[in-house]
Design an enzyme around this catalytic site. Structure first.
Site, PDB file in Angstrom:
ATOM      1  N   CYS A 218      13.447 -36.540  23.763  1.00 29.78           N
ATOM      2  CA  CYS A 218      14.361 -35.587  23.131  1.00 29.78           C
ATOM      3  C   CYS A 218      15.786 -35.689  23.657  1.00 29.78           C
ATOM      4  O   CYS A 218      16.107 -36.547  24.467  1.00 29.78           O
ATOM      5  CB  CYS A 218      13.798 -34.182  23.246  1.00 29.78           C
ATOM      6  SG  CYS A 218      12.305 -33.991  22.223  1.00 29.78           S
ATOM      7  N   ASP A 219      16.612 -34.740  23.223  1.00 29.07           N
ATOM      8  CA  ASP A 219      18.061 -34.873  23.190  1.00 29.07           C
ATOM      9  C   ASP A 219      18.717 -35.418  24.456  1.00 29.07           C
ATOM     10  O   ASP A 219      19.390 -36.436  24.416  1.00 29.07           O
ATOM     11  CB  ASP A 219      18.681 -33.520  22.864  1.00 29.07           C
ATOM     12  CG  ASP A 219      18.243 -33.021  21.496  1.00 29.07           C
ATOM     13  OD1 ASP A 219      17.041 -33.032  21.234  1.00 29.07           O
ATOM     14  OD2 ASP A 219      19.098 -32.615  20.709  1.00 29.07           O
TER      15      ASP A 219
ATOM     16  N   GLU B 196      25.119 -26.123  22.378  1.00 29.49           N
ATOM     17  CA  GLU B 196      24.918 -26.647  21.033  1.00 29.49           C
ATOM     18  C   GLU B 196      24.797 -25.455  20.088  1.00 29.49           C
ATOM     19  O   GLU B 196      24.061 -24.511  20.369  1.00 29.49           O
ATOM     20  CB  GLU B 196      23.622 -27.462  21.034  1.00 29.49           C
ATOM     21  CG  GLU B 196      23.529 -28.510  19.975  1.00 29.49           C
ATOM     22  CD  GLU B 196      22.318 -29.393  20.225  1.00 29.49           C
ATOM     23  OE1 GLU B 196      22.520 -30.572  20.531  1.00 29.49           O
ATOM     24  OE2 GLU B 196      21.180 -28.908  20.134  1.00 29.49           O
TER      25      GLU B 196
ATOM     26  N   SER C   4      24.508 -29.158  17.055  1.00 24.21           N
ATOM     27  CA  SER C   4      23.232 -29.859  16.983  1.00 24.21           C
ATOM     28  C   SER C   4      23.311 -30.957  15.942  1.00 24.21           C
ATOM     29  O   SER C   4      24.048 -30.861  14.952  1.00 24.21           O
ATOM     30  CB  SER C   4      22.131 -28.865  16.601  1.00 24.21           C
ATOM     31  OG  SER C   4      20.952 -29.535  16.232  1.00 24.21           O
TER      32      SER C   4
END
Length: 584
Positions: free
Chosen positions: A126-127, A474, A500
């Site tokens: 993930c991010d 975000e 995001s």
């Protein structure tokens, strides 16, 4: 050790009389002499039970370990933290997301050097976890390979007014009770966030909201659109640090486990040939990745992360270079949140190699560069073709002649700002309107939910930058609320924070310098007229230099937020967004 035996980092703890105490500790864990005679490969897994993209990484790490053993190495599993941006969204937790990238890089460095690993297989999804691990690999300059967890499948909903930008009807209109994949409207997590705005505006009812809630995220994996996690997973492949398929093979497909085994096998080849991360992570490789970024229409967060990765590798990459590559690279893909296609569709169309094959036709890639596969970029994509032009447009018919991301400059962004151009409606590419000014995301979202933002407004959210936030939160909540209220084609957002990858609309982030560092975004007042011209890369408030200087002289900046713990240290050390928000 024989005269011809290659000296490995692990020999510092596995070879020689003086290292008998080290070996005894390995024996305490059940390792055998035979295992200690082989290279030690750190398998860095971000597995946890709090991140949907990571909940299956235990199985993926096991597959990696199988591959390492097949190829004659000894795998050693070690952990990494990871924040779920979706769960952290909209509250204090989001302040920790971007800063966690630095913790991840530091922890991988710590584990690798403390235990003398000969190579690394990085298992993120993930991010911030993907870039954090790649930053560590660049810093350590060991043989390393990335195998990400893969995207989740799209959800499907029959909610009457889902109002999803990424919606498409795939069934015959008859809704099964469980909304099985392949029926109804394809949706993703961005649909879920936008549905909140739609509910606030009474565009859907509670039952419809609940159905979307149950349907948006049907499997494990990184969220199914071209959001930040999938952007970085694709770019890890494009830059040459992951095997072909890393970016798009869904998390629940057997091919993902097979790719993990191949990654475990391939790290042993890299160790034997002593191919290190910086042999692959060159300036030319970053340029390739940026070209793929622009073609795919990746998240604006990819700018932050590629700048930070380049910094760790000692490469000069800045916003000017990013804009230059964007100006020369056509946008070929539009996936959710912009369009009705998702990562599984990109995979079916040929994945990142098919996109790269299209770019190669236009001479936009350096095909000679090495990759972790042991082949060059050109060899990796040889014979790959676009299997679905509705998902990947041919190079002769792009969505636009310029890339999915644009960098803007002007008197409120002297050091730049970033927008996902491919997610902006045509009518919003050039927009002027009055500023609606907020000193935090919380203030802005309360105003949006209360219905106080009107068509034509430009929402300005400041003191949310790397230092001022801190952590550069975000902001999917405000963008999704506006989209859900059907204001995304008439209202713009500007912030020194970030957005995001699931955000769409004229969402302009990373404004630098940030308000907390004295940036002009902190001088904007309610009602000031702002001009946005994305095609010409400009963003300005209609004030003269003299008026701005007068306001600066009178300005009373917000006092620093009371901070404790490591966020206080982060706020002291973090640099500006235009340099990747790296630490000094």
């Amino acid at each position: 050790m024989g005269q011809n035996e290659k000296r490995l980092a692990s020999h510092q703890v596995t070879k020689g009389v003086e290292h008998a105490p080290h070996r005894s500790l390995f024996y305490a864990m059940g390792y055998t002499k035979e295992e200690l005679d082989q290279p030690l490969i750190g398998v860095v897994s971000a597995f946890s039970e709090i991140v949907p993209g990571h909940s299956q990484l235990d199985k993926l790490a096991d597959a990696v370990k199988t591959g390492v053993r097949i190829a004659g190495g000894t795998p050693v599993l070690v952990p990494s933290i990871g924040v779920c941006d979706g769960i952290a969204m909209g509250h204090t937790g989001m302040k920790y997301s971007l800063p966690s990238r630095e913790l991840i890089a530091d922890s991988v460095e710590t584990m690798a050097l403390s235990h003398c690993f000969d190579g690394l297989v990085l298992v993120p999804n993930c991010d911030k976890i993907v870039p954090g691990m790649i930053m560590a690999a660049a810093r350590l300059n060991l043989p390393a390979i990335v195998i990400s967890g893969g995207p989740m499948l799209a959800g499907h909903s029959h909610a009457t007014n889902a109002a999803a930008p990424d919606a498409r009807t795939t069934g015959n209109g008859t809704a099964p009770d469980n909304c099985a994949a392949g029926s109804g409207t394809a949706i993703s997590l961005s649909t879920m966030f936008e549905a909140v705005g739609a509910r606030k505006a009474d565009l859907i009812n509670d039952d419809e909201l609940y159905e979307i809630e149950l349907s948006a995220c049907p499997t494990c994996g990184s969220c199914s659109g071209m959001f930040t996690a999938n952007s970085m997973n694709c770019l890890a492949e494009a830059i040459g640090l992951a095997l072909p398929g890393n970016g798009s093979i869904p998390a629940v497909y057997a091919r993902r486990l097979q790719l993990a085994k191949q990654a475990g096998i391939q790290i042993m080849d890299l160790v034997r040939r002593n191919v290190k991360t910086r042999d692959i992570l060159t300036l030319a490789a970053v340029k390739n990745a940026l070209a793929v970024d622009m073609a795919l229409g990746c998240s604006t967060n990819s700018v932050l992360h590629l700048l930070a990765i380049a910094h760790e590798a000692g490469l000069k990459v800045d916003l000017d270079l990013i804009n230059q590559i964007s100006s020369q690279t056509p946008n070929l893909c539009r996936l959710a949140p912009v369009a009705p296609t998702h990562m599984e569709d990109l995979d079916r169309a040929g994945g990142v190699p098919a996109v790269m094959a299209q770019l190669a036709e236009a001479g936009r890639l350096d095909l000679s560069l090495p990759t972790v596969s042991g082949k060059t970029v050109g060899e990796n994509i040889a014979g790959r073709r676009n299997l679905d032009p509705s998902v990947i447009r041919p190079i002769s018919n792009p969505y636009s002649q310029t890339g999915g991301i644009a960098v803007l400059w002007g008197n409120i962004a002297e050091d730049g700002a970033v927008v996902k151009r491919s997610a902006v409606a045509e009518e919003m590419l050039c927009h002027s309107g009055p500023a609606r000014v907020f000193d935090s995301e919380v203030e802005a979202i309360e105003c949006i939910y209360a219905g106080k933002i009107k068509p034509g407004d430009i929402v300005v959210i400041r003191y949310e930058g790397p230092r001022g936030g801190p952590g550069m939160r975000e902001m999917l909540n405000p963008t999704a609320a506006l989209a859900g209220m059907q204001l995304d084609k008439s209202v713009a957002l500007i912030t020194d924070g970030r957005f995001s990858g699931a955000s769409r609309g004229a969402s302009i982030g990373h404004v630098s310098p940030e308000a907390a560092a004295g940036g002009a975004i902190g001088l904007i007042e309610e009602g000031d007229l702002i001009d946005i011209d994305i095609p010409n890369n400009s963003i300005n408030v209609r004030l003269t230099d003299a008026e701005l200087e007068d306001r600066r002289a009178r300005r009373q900046p917000l006092p620093p937020k009371p901070l404790s713990g490591w966020l206080a240290r982060y706020a002291r050390l973090v640099t500006s967004a235009n340099t990747g928000a790296v630490l000094e």
